[in-house]
Design an enzyme around this catalytic site. Sequence first.
Site, mmCIF file in Angstrom:
data_model
loop_
_atom_site.group_PDB
_atom_site.id
_atom_site.type_symbol
_atom_site.label_atom_id
_atom_site.label_comp_id
_atom_site.label_asym_id
_atom_site.label_seq_id
_atom_site.Cartn_x
_atom_site.Cartn_y
_atom_site.Cartn_z
ATOM 1 N N CYS A 111 -42.709 6.880 -27.542
ATOM 2 C CA CYS A 111 -42.986 8.170 -26.885
ATOM 3 C C CYS A 111 -44.467 8.363 -26.571
ATOM 4 O O CYS A 111 -44.832 9.278 -25.838
ATOM 5 C CB CYS A 111 -42.497 9.306 -27.770
ATOM 6 S SG CYS A 111 -40.747 9.173 -28.150
ATOM 7 N N HIS A 247 -45.896 16.221 -26.550
ATOM 8 C CA HIS A 247 -44.658 15.463 -26.387
ATOM 9 C C HIS A 247 -43.474 16.394 -26.658
ATOM 10 O O HIS A 247 -43.472 17.156 -27.629
ATOM 11 C CB HIS A 247 -44.653 14.276 -27.354
ATOM 12 C CG HIS A 247 -43.335 13.578 -27.424
ATOM 13 N ND1 HIS A 247 -42.599 13.258 -26.305
ATOM 14 C CD2 HIS A 247 -42.593 13.149 -28.485
ATOM 15 C CE1 HIS A 247 -41.487 12.660 -26.664
ATOM 16 N NE2 HIS A 247 -41.451 12.586 -27.979
ATOM 17 N N ASN A 277 -35.442 15.210 -24.947
ATOM 18 C CA ASN A 277 -36.591 14.351 -25.236
ATOM 19 C C ASN A 277 -36.563 13.167 -24.257
ATOM 20 O O ASN A 277 -35.669 12.322 -24.329
ATOM 21 C CB ASN A 277 -36.481 13.881 -26.693
ATOM 22 C CG ASN A 277 -37.593 12.938 -27.096
ATOM 23 O OD1 ASN A 277 -38.336 12.434 -26.255
ATOM 24 N ND2 ASN A 277 -37.705 12.684 -28.383
HETATM 25 O O1 UT7 Z 1 -39.262 11.040 -29.913
HETATM 26 C C1 UT7 Z 1 -38.389 10.878 -31.019
HETATM 27 C C2 UT7 Z 1 -38.831 11.790 -32.050
HETATM 28 N N1 UT7 Z 1 -37.765 12.331 -32.841
HETATM 29 C C3 UT7 Z 1 -37.837 13.593 -33.260
HETATM 30 O O2 UT7 Z 1 -38.732 14.305 -32.941
HETATM 31 C C4 UT7 Z 1 -36.782 14.088 -34.220
HETATM 32 C C5 UT7 Z 1 -37.397 14.980 -35.261
HETATM 33 N N2 UT7 Z 1 -36.379 15.606 -36.092
HETATM 34 C C6 UT7 Z 1 -35.623 16.619 -35.639
HETATM 35 O O3 UT7 Z 1 -35.802 17.071 -34.532
HETATM 36 C C7 UT7 Z 1 -34.566 17.186 -36.566
HETATM 37 O O4 UT7 Z 1 -34.670 16.560 -37.838
HETATM 38 C C8 UT7 Z 1 -33.128 17.018 -36.008
HETATM 39 C C9 UT7 Z 1 -32.930 17.965 -34.834
HETATM 40 C C10 UT7 Z 1 -32.886 15.576 -35.573
HETATM 41 C C11 UT7 Z 1 -32.099 17.368 -37.085
HETATM 42 O O5 UT7 Z 1 -32.339 18.678 -37.562
HETATM 43 P P1 UT7 Z 1 -32.293 18.965 -39.141
HETATM 44 O O6 UT7 Z 1 -32.539 20.404 -39.313
HETATM 45 O O7 UT7 Z 1 -33.267 18.019 -39.774
HETATM 46 O O8 UT7 Z 1 -30.784 18.669 -39.504
HETATM 47 P P2 UT7 Z 1 -30.163 17.524 -40.461
HETATM 48 O O9 UT7 Z 1 -30.288 16.174 -39.849
HETATM 49 O O10 UT7 Z 1 -30.683 17.705 -41.848
HETATM 50 O O11 UT7 Z 1 -28.631 17.931 -40.442
HETATM 51 C C12 UT7 Z 1 -28.192 19.206 -40.951
HETATM 52 C C13 UT7 Z 1 -26.670 19.329 -40.760
HETATM 53 C C14 UT7 Z 1 -25.923 18.125 -41.320
HETATM 54 O O12 UT7 Z 1 -24.719 18.601 -41.859
HETATM 55 P P3 UT7 Z 1 -24.567 18.816 -43.463
HETATM 56 O O13 UT7 Z 1 -24.825 17.467 -44.053
HETATM 57 O O14 UT7 Z 1 -25.630 19.818 -43.814
HETATM 58 O O15 UT7 Z 1 -23.185 19.309 -43.588
HETATM 59 C C15 UT7 Z 1 -25.587 17.309 -40.083
HETATM 60 O O16 UT7 Z 1 -24.435 16.516 -40.242
HETATM 61 O O17 UT7 Z 1 -26.353 19.375 -39.353
HETATM 62 C C16 UT7 Z 1 -25.379 18.379 -39.049
HETATM 63 N N3 UT7 Z 1 -25.577 17.904 -37.680
HETATM 64 C C17 UT7 Z 1 -25.018 18.459 -36.585
HETATM 65 N N4 UT7 Z 1 -24.189 19.517 -36.448
HETATM 66 C C18 UT7 Z 1 -23.815 19.847 -35.193
HETATM 67 C C19 UT7 Z 1 -26.372 16.867 -37.278
HETATM 68 N N5 UT7 Z 1 -26.333 16.762 -35.930
HETATM 69 C C20 UT7 Z 1 -25.510 17.738 -35.486
HETATM 70 C C21 UT7 Z 1 -25.065 18.130 -34.205
HETATM 71 N N6 UT7 Z 1 -24.234 19.179 -34.100
HETATM 72 N N7 UT7 Z 1 -25.484 17.497 -33.094
#
Ligand code: UT7
Length: 320
Positions: A111, A247, A277
């Site tokens: 990125c 970004h 993104n």
């Molecule tokens: O250029 C690449 C750079 N990458 C980034 O900038 C990514 C940086 N990180 C993020 O943006 C965030 O960490 C995410 C948006 C990827 C994830 O958000 P989070 O608040 O860290 O959520 P999480 O991964 O801890 O997931 C929380 C819950 C989980 O369920 P449980 O285990 O709490 O029951 C996931 O399974 O949300 C669930 N989940 C979803 N639910 C609905 C994960 N993806 C989804 C989804 N829809 N798409």
Amino acid sequence: MKIIGTGSALPKKVVSNEALSDFFETNDEWITQRTGIKTRRIITDERFEDIATEAAARAIDNAGLCPDDIDYIICSNVSNLYITPHLSSIIQGNLGIKGPQCPTFDVNSACVGFVYALDLCDALISTGRAHHILLVAAEECTRFCDWSDRNCSVLFGDGAGAVVLGAGEGFKLCHLTSTPMPDVIVYRNPMEATPFERGEGIDTHHALEMKGREVFRMAVTSAVRDIRQITEDAGLSLDNIDHFLLHQANLRINEAIRDNLRQPEEKFPTNVQRYGNTSSASIPLLLDEGVHEGRIKRGDTILMSAFGAGFVTGTAIIKY
Ligand code: UT7
């Protein structure tokens, strides 16, 4: 070095959060709350190289030049269809630039590729080795995603941004970093398995893997650190910066950076809500939008800041 023209191009297909629930269990509320993303553009019946070429052609036109005035082409991407030839030589051909006096190569710094490449362009232009460089950042991130896995697929979109660079007094300072953390964002080469293993039927299907929470934390911490450092090194205060082009990975990451810097919201344009993104294309897309909408004007001071797989970061200050 200074920026003399900008351009961008996006695929036609707009995909909403609601439409993604056809692929896996997700919903608009989760995606909007966690990321700010509402829609993304996805390449379907177009070709990636044509989107990249369109952005390039617009930047050349905006610079008031013709393709043959370009004497160097650099392209930032991690998603070219071919491992070789590189995308910048394909763009050269599509633009009708015959060469051979027009070197081309690609940069892969995820990125951050656009900011990394800007620093290289400054070295080439300030030493007189190039006069008009076409720098394209083009990404087809949706090709990396596993469309049965909701974790990564909701985050990304496709698009391209480009600039034409020439001699001038615009590029003030650049600060690049790299910290080896090979497992935070990974996309394995499908050729990873040996021909023998492939013959044995070993699954060589790969998709992007990411430690989301870790990346989130590192993105905020490193951007705040880099932005404070570069403005201090440039002898500027944060108030001297007219536009912070960050970004576009996640609106919440950018809000956390903005809150920490205590700068007004209108200085932080965004497009992640509309495009998702778009990796290294996100900053040149923001730049081109700002220029065409008249928000970014000649003489304005722009700070660009990106983070990505590696883990790498890049920050630059440019007078537009
Ligand atoms: O250029 C690449 C750079 N990458 C980034 O900038 C990514 C940086 N990180 C993020 O943006 C965030 O960490 C995410 C948006 C990827 C994830 O958000 P989070 O608040 O860290 O959520 P999480 O991964 O801890 O997931 C929380 C819950 C989980 O369920 P449980 O285990 O709490 O029951 C996931 O399974 O949300 C669930 N989940 C979803 N639910 C609905 C994960 N993806 C989804 C989804 N829809 N798409």
